[in-house]
Design a protein around this motif. Structure first.
Motif, PDB file in Angstrom:
ATOM      1  N   LEU A   1       1.047  -1.028  -0.110  1.00 42.72           N
ATOM      2  CA  LEU A   1      -0.053   0.076  -0.063  1.00 42.72           C
ATOM      3  C   LEU A   1       0.783   1.232  -0.033  1.00 42.72           C
ATOM      4  N   TRP A   2       1.876   1.267   0.617  1.00 38.01           N
ATOM      5  CA  TRP A   2       2.997   2.304   0.653  1.00 38.01           C
ATOM      6  C   TRP A   2       3.568   2.563  -0.704  1.00 38.01           C
ATOM      7  N   LYS A   3       3.996   1.524  -1.157  1.00 34.76           N
ATOM      8  CA  LYS A   3       4.565   1.779  -2.456  1.00 34.76           C
ATOM      9  C   LYS A   3       3.610   2.102  -3.336  1.00 34.76           C
ATOM     10  N   GLU A   4       2.132   1.816  -3.262  1.00 34.89           N
ATOM     11  CA  GLU A   4       1.385   2.430  -4.265  1.00 34.89           C
ATOM     12  C   GLU A   4       1.106   3.708  -4.348  1.00 34.89           C
ATOM     13  N   LYS A   5       1.118   4.280  -2.725  1.00 32.65           N
ATOM     14  CA  LYS A   5       0.969   5.710  -2.690  1.00 32.65           C
ATOM     15  C   LYS A   5       2.184   6.646  -3.043  1.00 32.65           C
ATOM     16  N   PHE A   6       3.319   5.732  -2.580  1.00 31.48           N
ATOM     17  CA  PHE A   6       4.735   6.401  -2.850  1.00 31.48           C
ATOM     18  C   PHE A   6       5.681   5.564  -3.636  1.00 31.48           C
ATOM     19  N   PRO A   7       5.509   5.631  -5.051  1.00 37.56           N
ATOM     20  CA  PRO A   7       6.113   4.636  -5.854  1.00 37.56           C
ATOM     21  C   PRO A   7       7.483   4.819  -5.724  1.00 37.56           C
ATOM     22  N   PRO A   8       8.604   3.795  -6.078  1.00 39.67           N
ATOM     23  CA  PRO A   8       9.889   3.818  -5.893  1.00 39.67           C
ATOM     24  C   PRO A   8      10.445   5.030  -6.893  1.00 39.67           C
ATOM     25  N   HIS A   9      11.512   5.909  -6.222  1.00 40.05           N
ATOM     26  CA  HIS A   9      11.954   7.092  -6.916  1.00 40.05           C
ATOM     27  C   HIS A   9      11.181   8.101  -7.392  1.00 40.05           C
ATOM     28  N   SER A  10       9.873   8.324  -6.646  1.00 38.91           N
ATOM     29  CA  SER A  10       8.760   9.165  -7.159  1.00 38.91           C
ATOM     30  C   SER A  10       9.293  10.450  -6.375  1.00 38.91           C
ATOM     31  N   TYR A  11      10.227  10.668  -5.703  1.00 39.01           N
ATOM     32  CA  TYR A  11      10.680  11.853  -4.732  1.00 39.01           C
ATOM     33  C   TYR A  11      11.949  12.210  -4.780  1.00 39.01           C
ATOM     34  N   ASN A  12      12.356  13.581  -5.162  1.00 38.09           N
ATOM     35  CA  ASN A  12      13.948  13.906  -5.167  1.00 38.09           C
ATOM     36  C   ASN A  12      14.223  14.433  -3.848  1.00 38.09           C
ATOM     37  N   PHE A  13      15.307  13.570  -3.205  1.00 39.12           N
ATOM     38  CA  PHE A  13      15.874  14.033  -1.916  1.00 39.12           C
ATOM     39  C   PHE A  13      17.120  14.709  -2.380  1.00 39.12           C
ATOM     40  N   LYS A  14      17.379  15.993  -1.819  1.00 36.76           N
ATOM     41  CA  LYS A  14      18.697  16.513  -1.934  1.00 36.76           C
ATOM     42  C   LYS A  14      19.032  16.981  -0.703  1.00 36.76           C
ATOM     43  N   GLY A  15      20.348  16.780  -0.341  1.00 43.60           N
ATOM     44  CA  GLY A  15      20.773  17.395   0.939  1.00 43.60           C
ATOM     45  C   GLY A  15      21.807  16.304   1.705  1.00 43.60           C
TER      46      GLY A  15
END
Length: 792
Positions: free
Chosen positions: A201-215
């Motif tokens: 369910l979490w992967k459905e809402k937040f698919p792999p590599h769907s957010y950019n993390f910088k820092g």
């Protein structure tokens, strides 16, 4: 190598110093010239190396820009504090450190080349979900308060595990959704709240590599070994199951090693028995006691000197022996606890009382093979952990008391599981009534109506004759030994008292062979104890040449009974073994029967094993009873009785003497009521009419076949006693079935019983049991065949 390789995450990770650099841009305008100049220095590094602001994911660039990164992080990692602070700059969800304080580097170097840095208490399968919860807070403002303490577990130079708590500073991170990232709605959030472990369910809402993390993150670490060791001790002591595990003591010792910073100490326990003033061994996997060494138990006064006894048991305070060799010499080897430590090669030790406000419960023992490493100074560290050990021992003692009570109830006053609910129900009512009124209420009658009884027994055949025969042999042997001694005595010195005793011996010997009565055993035993024993003691003192024969006589006499107990012991041991083996069989089979349909079951050991069963709806507390379950239980009973007989004869060679057994089942076709008799702690039938059933049970196995002197029960045969034609027809069907399975023979007899006192009209079915050499044997034998096989 890309930091995003081989990791499944909702992030595309890039190391960037953009947010940190933004703060330096504000510092350029600071009134302090030094601060402004330093800010320009940092920004110049960034301007010359734009990738440090833009971000990168190639791990090799950490080495390429090592000096530049150190220059940017110089204020965050002050050189002045570098040897004191435990600090790192790293990538989240990776154990990749790209900048660190000198103290952190030293700790990692000491841990050894093979050491791999890992956060210990973050489950691998939860890393993805934790990343998602961070996104919920950063991007959508949902504060889930998922902050948990994380730890590194790193060994020191001695190999002792030390614990470091990690505090993260995530001020220099940016998280931005990619163009195709699903937008999280309130509905999505509410769904996720109840599905933390649903990774899909979490992967459905937040698919792999769907957010950019910088820092990047800065981690500050603190040595919390003492606190964590105490916490680990608490965790280790929770739950009995853990203490039964073989690794428990090994882990427990490691925790104490961390607490004291010593790598070679061992931990032991002794339990204090107040009633006997003894120390006793604690039973459990890997448990040891250095006070007891190889002993199971010892008097406290034998294990401790007077001072240490008073210190532990009276003052309830710890004491240490920092140098065992020195103390041994000082005490001249007279201090028991010091001597026993010496014998085990122990050179220093701490003994701490496990005590509450009322009493000593036991002793915690810490020992080392090195002198001086355990002493009165580091013993003070135990102050923080002893309350948890005391609590655990108190709970353990309470659990042991409950277990003892449970065993007593099981073995002595058993309340069967099928009816336990009724007792529990009444106990709750009792407690509620007492609490509400303050008056001790009456425990109401426990009864079950309309239940069908089943009774069976496997009994030693001719047990009275067998025991009488064993008694005669023992007494005859003892009298013959006395006669032999008296003959020698009179030949050397003839005294009238010796002649009289010999005359009485001959009289008793003659009576044993010709007319052994019920009171004969008592009369002869009394004679041997009160008259023969003093005379033999006198002869032993006055006529030394007979001393050896008299000592041989007394060696054969049982010290407790004061008579020869040889043949009777064989008989008693055989009956005990029969009871034990037969009981274990029916107990084991009962587990299967209860699964078929719950019913009350109890058994008794006599000269054999009897069992009662009651089945009915009032016992099961369900509207599910059907007469089929009664018929099934009756057939089960027949089969088990035959199995018990087979088991006995298959293993008859293991018994001290050969005895025969006979099996009987009593059928009662009317439902009756049973109630628990509080005075006798057992169930019995309720009501005058039903009492007929109990009378039949007690007398029927001694009944004769009508018009004969033959007992209804016979060796090698199963007897089924009943009174109604319907019962006969039902059991004949069962018998035919078991005949087809080669469990019973084809010689079925229809018999009538002689009238018992106030009981008439009883009948019986009797059929021979077929025996097998073992459980897998398909060949079957009659009783006579079996006896022939055994004799040959």
């Amino acid at each position: 190598m890309d930091i995003n390789d081989n990791i499944e995450s909702p992030f595309i990770l890039k190391v960037s110093f953009n947010k940190l650099l933004n703060q330096y841009e504000e510092l350029i305008r600071a009134d302090n010239d030094f601060i402004a100049a330093n800010a320009r220095r940092v920004l110049k590094i960034a301007e010359d190396n734009p990738i440090l602001r833009e971000g990168f994911s190639d791990v090799s660039l950490f080495q390429t820009y090592e000096k530049e990164i150190a220059g940017i992080l110089q204020d965050s990692f002050s050189p002045i504090l570098s040897k004191n602070e435990i600090k790192t700059a790293s990538i989240p969800f990776h154990n990749v450190v790209f900048n660190a304080s000198e103290r952190f580097k030293s700790i990692i170097k000491t841990a050894g080349e093979d050491f791999k840095l890992e956060i210990k208490n973050i489950p691998e399968d939860q890393t993805y979900i934790i990343a998602c919860t961070i996104i919920l807070g950063f991007c959508y403002g949902y504060d889930l308060n998922f902050k948990r303490p994380f730890f590194y577990e790193i060994p020191d130079a001695k190999g002792v595990k030390r614990y470091y708590k990690i505090l993260y500073n995530a001020d220099f991170t940016e998280i931005v959704p990619s163009a195709d990232a699903p937008k999280i709605t309130d509905k999505d959030y509410e769904e996720l709240l109840d599905n933390f472990e649903n990774i899909e369910l979490w992967k459905e809402k937040f698919p792999p590599h769907s957010y950019n993390f910088k820092g990047f993150v800065i981690s500050n670490m603190f040595d919390v070994t003492d606190d964590q060791s105490i916490s680990n001790i608490k965790s280790s002591l929770i739950g009995e199951a853990k203490r039964k595990d073989e690794s428990f003591m090994k882990n427990f010792q490691n925790i104490f090693r961390s607490l004291l910073g010593l790598n070679d100490i061992q931990v032991g326990f002794s339990i204090y028995n107040k009633r006997d003033d003894t120390f006793e061994r604690v039973y459990g996997a890997g448990m040891n006691s250095f006070l007891l060494n190889n002993l199971e138990t010892t008097q406290c006064s034998d294990a401790l000197c007077k001072w240490s006894y008073n210190r532990l048991l009276k003052e309830k305070k710890y004491f240490s022996v920092s140098d065992v060799n020195k103390m041994f010499e000082k005490s001249e080897g007279q201090a028991p606890h010091v001597k026993i430590l010496m014998d085990q090669g122990i050179q220093s030790a701490i003994f701490a009382p496990i005590a509450n406000d009322y009493q000593l419960l036991g002793v915690l023992e810490l020992v080392s093979a090195k002198p001086k490493v355990l002493n009165s100074i580091n013993a003070n560290k135990l102050e923080d952990v002893m309350p948890f050990i005391v609590s655990a021992v108190e709970r353990s003692k309470k659990d042991e008391e409950n277990l003892i009570e449970a065993i007593i109830q099981k073995e002595c006053t058993s309340i069967h599981s099928s009816v336990h609910w009724k007792f529990a129900e009444e106990a709750r009512r009792y407690i509620k009534a007492e609490m509400n009124t303050g008056v001790t209420p009456t425990f109401k009658k426990i009864a079950f109506d309309n239940v069908y009884p089943l009774f069976g027994q496997i009994d030693v055949k001719g047990s009275s004759n067998a025991r009488n025969s064993a008694t005669q042999k023992d007494l005859a042997l003892q009298l013959s030994l006395v006669e032999k001694i008296l003959d020698q005595t009179i030949e050397d010195k003839s005294l009238p008292i010796y002649e009289q005793i010999k005359y009485q011996v001959l009289e008793f010997s003659s009576g044993l062979n010709e007319n052994f009565k019920v009171d004969s055993e008592h009369d002869i035993t009394t004679f041997l104890k009160e008259e023969v024993k003093p005379v033999l003691q006198l002869i032993k003192d006055t006529q030394p040449f007979i001393k050896e024969d008299i000592e041989d006589y007394f060696s054969k006499v049982d010290t407790d009974l004061e008579v020869i107990y040889f043949y009777r012991k064989h008989y008693d041991d055989t009956v005990k073994l029969i009871n034990s083996n037969m009981s274990s069989i029916i107990d084991e089979k009962q587990i299967e029967a209860q699964k078929m349909y719950p019913h009350f079951f109890e058994r008794f050991k006599t000269d054999g094993v009897e069992h009662n069963m009651y089945i009915g709806e009032s016992i099961t507390k369900q509207d599910s009873f059907n007469m089929i379950y009664l018929y099934n239980l009756r057939l089960w009973q027949l089969q088990v009785m035959c199995e018990m007989e087979n088991e006995y004869y298959q293993n008859q060679n293991e018994y001290p003497i050969a005895l025969d057994v006979a099996s009987m089942i009593l059928v009662f076709n009317q439902p009756l009521s049973i109630r628990f008799r509080m005075d006798e702690k057992r169930f019995d039938v309720d009501g005058t009419y039903n009492a007929r059933y109990e009378v039949v049970k007690k007398r029927v196995d001694k009944a004769f076949i009508k018009g004969t002197e033959e007992r209804i029960t016979q060796k090698g045969k199963l007897t089924i006693v009943y009174s109604q034609k319907d019962d006969e027809e039902e059991y004949v069907r069962y018998i035919r079935f078991l005949q087809s399975k080669k469990v019973l023979n084809t010689d079925l007899e229809y018999l009538e019983l002689e009238d018992l006192q106030a009981i008439t009209g009883l009948k019986a079915l009797r059929v021979s049991i077929l025996y097998h050499e073992n459980n897998d044997d398909k060949v079957f034998y009659t009783y006579d065949d079996l006896m022939e096989t055994i004799k040959s």
